[in-house]
Design a protein around this motif. Sequence first.
Motif, PDB file in Angstrom:
ATOM      1  N   THR A   9       0.803  -1.209   0.000  1.00  0.00           N
ATOM      2  CA  THR A   9       0.000   0.000   0.000  1.00  0.00           C
ATOM      3  C   THR A   9       0.839   1.263   0.000  1.00  0.00           C
ATOM      4  N   ALA A  10       2.020   1.228   0.576  1.00  0.00           N
ATOM      5  CA  ALA A  10       2.874   2.407   0.626  1.00  0.00           C
ATOM      6  C   ALA A  10       3.637   2.557  -0.676  1.00  0.00           C
ATOM      7  N   ASP A  11       4.044   3.782  -0.970  1.00  0.00           N
ATOM      8  CA  ASP A  11       4.899   4.005  -2.129  1.00  0.00           C
ATOM      9  C   ASP A  11       6.221   3.285  -1.906  1.00  0.00           C
ATOM     10  N   ARG A  42       8.470  11.876  -6.477  1.00  0.00           N
ATOM     11  CA  ARG A  42       9.666  12.042  -5.650  1.00  0.00           C
ATOM     12  C   ARG A  42       9.268  12.382  -4.228  1.00  0.00           C
ATOM     13  N   ASP A  43      10.022  11.881  -3.285  1.00  0.00           N
ATOM     14  CA  ASP A  43       9.836  12.250  -1.883  1.00  0.00           C
ATOM     15  C   ASP A  43      10.177  13.724  -1.739  1.00  0.00           C
ATOM     16  N   GLU A  44       9.305  14.484  -1.104  1.00  0.00           N
ATOM     17  CA  GLU A  44       9.510  15.931  -0.999  1.00  0.00           C
ATOM     18  C   GLU A  44      10.774  16.299  -0.246  1.00  0.00           C
ATOM     19  N   HIS A  48      14.121  11.412  -3.427  1.00  0.00           N
ATOM     20  CA  HIS A  48      14.229  10.027  -3.894  1.00  0.00           C
ATOM     21  C   HIS A  48      12.931   9.585  -4.560  1.00  0.00           C
ATOM     22  N   ARG A  49      13.071   8.686  -5.504  1.00  0.00           N
ATOM     23  CA  ARG A  49      11.906   8.159  -6.216  1.00  0.00           C
ATOM     24  C   ARG A  49      10.992   7.409  -5.266  1.00  0.00           C
ATOM     25  N   ARG A  50       9.684   7.555  -5.537  1.00  0.00           N
ATOM     26  CA  ARG A  50       8.658   6.819  -4.808  1.00  0.00           C
ATOM     27  C   ARG A  50       7.668   6.288  -5.833  1.00  0.00           C
ATOM     28  N   TYR A  51       7.581   4.980  -5.894  1.00  0.00           N
ATOM     29  CA  TYR A  51       6.724   4.322  -6.874  1.00  0.00           C
ATOM     30  C   TYR A  51       5.357   4.076  -6.249  1.00  0.00           C
ATOM     31  N   GLY A  52       4.353   4.800  -6.736  1.00  0.00           N
ATOM     32  CA  GLY A  52       2.990   4.642  -6.257  1.00  0.00           C
ATOM     33  C   GLY A  52       2.329   3.432  -6.899  1.00  0.00           C
TER      34      GLY A  52
END
Length: 151
Positions: A9-11, A42-44, A48-52
Amino acid sequence: MAAATSEQTADLTVQEMARRSGFSEPTLRYYEKIGLLGAVARDESSGHRRYGPATVARVEALSCLRSSGVTVSGMRRYLDLLAQGDSAAAEQRDLFASQAEKLAADIGQLQLRLTYLRRKADLWDARVRGDAAAEHRATEAVLRVLEQFTH
């Protein structure tokens, strides 16, 4: 189980996405760069990349395609057709049918190579045992397999 649920469920980070998809981190970055993944959030705070969830689903689909031998251009074609929706259903069918035929041919060649290796193992086993008749039969079997390589 809680960790798996939170990962679903989390990115996901690039490391988590790489582990989940089987793609290396550089491959994921490359696929993003060439537009296969769309915009990756991207994480604010860190950048870093965050895959939703939507990107995770896309990466998983691309991973299945890639592991089936689909090229980058084939994956791009798939995504283009997917964006067209049902109007491209016949083209999607043809794309997958064609790849399935190619994969079946590849599997046939791998099965032939496997048979060759097994017959060679039989030949050497017969030689180790000093069984000339079994060695002769194994040699004949190897030659039959080799004939299939040329057809």
